[in-house]
Write an enzyme that holds these catalytic residues in place. Structure first.
Site, PDB file in Angstrom:
ATOM      1  N   CYS A   1       2.652  22.779   6.279  1.00  0.00           N
ATOM      2  CA  CYS A   1       2.579  21.319   6.109  1.00  0.00           C
ATOM      3  C   CYS A   1       3.661  20.832   5.152  1.00  0.00           C
ATOM      4  O   CYS A   1       3.655  19.678   4.743  1.00  0.00           O
ATOM      5  CB  CYS A   1       1.187  20.902   5.624  1.00  0.00           C
ATOM      6  SG  CYS A   1       0.725  21.648   4.058  1.00  0.00           S
TER       7      CYS A   1
ATOM      8  N   ASP B   1      -1.319  29.737   7.291  1.00  0.00           N
ATOM      9  CA  ASP B   1      -1.323  28.267   7.275  1.00  0.00           C
ATOM     10  C   ASP B   1      -1.649  27.845   5.844  1.00  0.00           C
ATOM     11  O   ASP B   1      -2.746  27.383   5.547  1.00  0.00           O
ATOM     12  CB  ASP B   1      -2.378  27.757   8.271  1.00  0.00           C
ATOM     13  CG  ASP B   1      -2.408  26.235   8.368  1.00  0.00           C
ATOM     14  OD1 ASP B   1      -1.552  25.593   7.737  1.00  0.00           O
ATOM     15  OD2 ASP B   1      -3.284  25.688   9.052  1.00  0.00           O
TER      16      ASP B   1
ATOM     17  N   CYS C   1      -7.577  -0.057   8.012  1.00  0.00           N
ATOM     18  CA  CYS C   1      -6.360   0.752   7.920  1.00  0.00           C
ATOM     19  C   CYS C   1      -6.064   1.206   9.338  1.00  0.00           C
ATOM     20  O   CYS C   1      -6.884   1.905   9.947  1.00  0.00           O
ATOM     21  CB  CYS C   1      -6.597   1.946   7.003  1.00  0.00           C
ATOM     22  SG  CYS C   1      -5.238   3.130   7.069  1.00  0.00           S
TER      23      CYS C   1
ATOM     24  N   CYS D   1       1.096   4.623   3.888  1.00  0.00           N
ATOM     25  CA  CYS D   1       2.120   4.930   4.907  1.00  0.00           C
ATOM     26  C   CYS D   1       3.511   4.669   4.312  1.00  0.00           C
ATOM     27  O   CYS D   1       3.643   3.852   3.416  1.00  0.00           O
ATOM     28  CB  CYS D   1       1.975   4.007   6.118  1.00  0.00           C
ATOM     29  SG  CYS D   1       0.431   4.164   7.010  1.00  0.00           S
TER      30      CYS D   1
ATOM     31  N   CYS E   1       0.836  -1.212   0.000  1.00  0.00           N
ATOM     32  CA  CYS E   1       0.000   0.000   0.000  1.00  0.00           C
ATOM     33  C   CYS E   1       0.863   1.252   0.000  1.00  0.00           C
ATOM     34  O   CYS E   1       1.945   1.273   0.574  1.00  0.00           O
ATOM     35  CB  CYS E   1      -0.888  -0.056   1.244  1.00  0.00           C
ATOM     36  SG  CYS E   1      -1.829   1.437   1.544  1.00  0.00           S
TER      37      CYS E   1
ATOM     38  N   TYR F   1      -5.028  32.197   5.777  1.00  0.00           N
ATOM     39  CA  TYR F   1      -5.611  31.026   5.072  1.00  0.00           C
ATOM     40  C   TYR F   1      -6.516  30.350   6.092  1.00  0.00           C
ATOM     41  O   TYR F   1      -6.174  29.310   6.637  1.00  0.00           O
ATOM     42  CB  TYR F   1      -4.525  30.045   4.604  1.00  0.00           C
ATOM     43  CG  TYR F   1      -3.583  30.568   3.544  1.00  0.00           C
ATOM     44  CD1 TYR F   1      -3.825  30.320   2.190  1.00  0.00           C
ATOM     45  CD2 TYR F   1      -2.435  31.276   3.879  1.00  0.00           C
ATOM     46  CE1 TYR F   1      -2.946  30.778   1.206  1.00  0.00           C
ATOM     47  CE2 TYR F   1      -1.553  31.738   2.905  1.00  0.00           C
ATOM     48  CZ  TYR F   1      -1.815  31.487   1.568  1.00  0.00           C
ATOM     49  OH  TYR F   1      -0.935  31.939   0.607  1.00  0.00           O
TER      50      TYR F   1
ATOM     51  N   GLN G   1      -8.489  19.544  10.074  1.00  0.00           N
ATOM     52  CA  GLN G   1      -7.294  18.716  10.284  1.00  0.00           C
ATOM     53  C   GLN G   1      -7.679  17.281  10.633  1.00  0.00           C
ATOM     54  O   GLN G   1      -8.627  17.061  11.386  1.00  0.00           O
ATOM     55  CB  GLN G   1      -6.454  19.312  11.422  1.00  0.00           C
ATOM     56  CG  GLN G   1      -5.828  20.653  11.073  1.00  0.00           C
ATOM     57  CD  GLN G   1      -4.526  20.537  10.285  1.00  0.00           C
ATOM     58  OE1 GLN G   1      -4.192  19.487   9.763  1.00  0.00           O
ATOM     59  NE2 GLN G   1      -3.797  21.634  10.180  1.00  0.00           N
TER      60      GLN G   1
END
EC number: 2.1.1.190
Length: 457
Positions: free
Chosen positions: A414, A387, A165, A87, A84, A318, A289
């Site tokens: 981020c 942000d 998951c 991750c 997958c 933002y 989030q």
């Protein structure tokens, strides 16, 4: 074909030492200074690898065998981790994940921002770095004669079918399992990417951690949803916390998940959640989030860096659905939030009302246009908080901030790379970066959020 500039060639087998990790989680080995990227290899390991591609300055290799394992290597608890693409670092113990993220931020601060002396604090991690995601977006397809739903395999559009998951809340897993089973039973066709036909494109689940409310979003190619009522009844029966079932129509040939049209099929338009006592109404397409526990830590750090005493005017450039704005409003004289997405501003106003916060004003538009207009109206920001999305701040917004000269800028990011680029511009424009704190919003992946504070020189 051999790349003339590479000291290795395609299909060559080598034994190498892995000495670094890239921002996407691949190990890095050097052969005569030439970098080879090796997925799933960890720093400190000796490994046998096979070169699969060479370019002028770097190449890619496949891990064949680990001859000497890193002390940080662990057995990934997820059975489909190696297939997958969701991750990248489950094979690495959590302490090492946090150290690697701190190093990633330090590296770009040094290399891109040219700020080797600015403190980058240890990453704020989680006590339990599993089952944290409150939102799941899972593509659906017809593969090998049956309907499947799961994440894409690494670097492909082939879906790895899954039943659970382990970075998702269990409620999200229940939604995916239930809708997948019902779609099979009711013979609702999966979307076919190549032929651009079929019905069900994505299953999206949202979960309110403090309220236990669940929203199910069915993303379909067209408005018509076969056996709609039976599907709704089945979802209601099998998912205890469901408060909202929504259809989003996306008829475009695109890999963007949502289309423009969203209709509530049953129940509420919103689900609710709380962060640090502030209540949020979240619609199907709201940006919220995905890790509420860490969001509280991230925003508390942003608030600490804003250093408010109740007399300041703050601009949140933002603002989304008002998450940071409402945190700031509790400590500021007035907060002005701007966001380009009209639905987000509708949500932000609703959230201010929901929390009886009357010292926050929200406007729709591009920050780089709205903020100068506010400035012209005599609004002088003491603190500006940004942000931005992964691409970082718009160049015009950076110029606007430099013209407005707030005494402090708090930058929530981020993407450490674009944060470092923007810090360099702000430094050259008269600001000094004081410190950076990374926060682990996405354990088991290579993503890291940061919050930095700058003072006017």
């Amino acid at each position: 074909m051999k790349n003339q500039n590479a000291p290795v060639q395609k299909n060559q087998t080598l034994t190498v030492t892995i000495d670094d990790l890239t921002h996407d989680g691949s190990g890095v080995a050097k052969v005569d200074g030439y970098a080879l990227f090796v997925p799933q290899a960890l720093p400190g390991e000796t490994a046998k690898i096979k070169v699969i591609k060479t370019k002028k300055g770097y190449g890619f290799a496949r891990l064949l065998e680990i001859e000497e394992a890193s002390k940080h290597r662990v057995e990934p608890p997820c059975p489909i981790f190696y297939k997958c693409g969701g991750c990248q670092t489950q094979h690495m113990d959590y302490e090492a994940q946090l150290s690697s993220k701190q190093k990633q931020v330090k590296d770009v601060m040094e290399r891109v921002a040219k700020l080797p002396d600015v403190p980058v604090h240890p990453v704020i991690g989680m006590e339990d770095p599993w089952r944290y995601r409150n939102k799941s977006q899972v593509p659906v397809a017809f593969q090998n004669g049956e309907l499947v739903a799961g994440f894409y395999a690494k670097r492909s559009h082939s879906i790895v079918d899954m039943d659970q998951c382990i970075i998702q809340h269990k409620e999200n897993d229940l939604v995916v399992q239930t809708v997948k089973r019902l779609a099979k039973e009711l013979a609702i066709p999966a979307y076919n990417e190549e032929k651009h036909n079929g019905v069900l494109r994505h299953i999206v689940a949202r979960y309110g951690k403090t309220t236990n409310q669940v929203m199910v979003v069915l993303v379909t190619k067209g408005k018509k949803l076969p056996r709609q009522q039976e599907l709704i009844d089945g979802i209601q029966k099998k998912i205890p916390g469901v408060v909202s079932i929504v259809q989003n129509v996306n008829s475009e040939r695109t890999n963007v998940i949502f289309g423009k049209q969203t209709d509530v099929l049953w129940g509420e338009t919103y689900l609710y959640d709380e962060i640090n006592g502030i209540r949020f109404a979240i619609s199907a397409r709201s940006f919220y989030q995905v890790n509420p526990d860490q969001t509280n830590r991230l925003y508390s750090k942003a608030l600490e860096y804003a250093d408010l005493n109740g007399t300041e005017t703050v601009i949140d450039a933002y603002c989304g659905i008002g998450t940071i704005s409402l945190f700031l409003a509790e400590k500021a004289k007035h907060v002005y939030g701007v966001e380009i997405v009209p639905e987000a501003i509708t949500d932000a106003k609703r959230n201010a009302k929901l929390n009886h916060i009357d010292n926050a004003t929200f406007a729709v538009g591009e920050a780089e246009k709205v903020i100068p207009w506010w400035h012209a109206q005599g609004i002088q920001a003491d603190v500006i908080v940004v942000d931005p999305p992964r691409k970082g701040c718009d160049e015009t917004l950076l110029k606007t901030m430099l013209q407005m000269k707030p005494k402090r800028i708090v930058y929530v990011s981020c993407n450490p790379g674009t944060l470092a680029r923007d810090l360099r511009i702000l430094e050259d424009g008269g600001y000094a970066t004081q410190e950076v704190t990374p926060v682990d919003m996405f354990p088991q992946t290579t993503h890291v959020e940061c919050v930095a504070v700058l003072e006017l020189k």
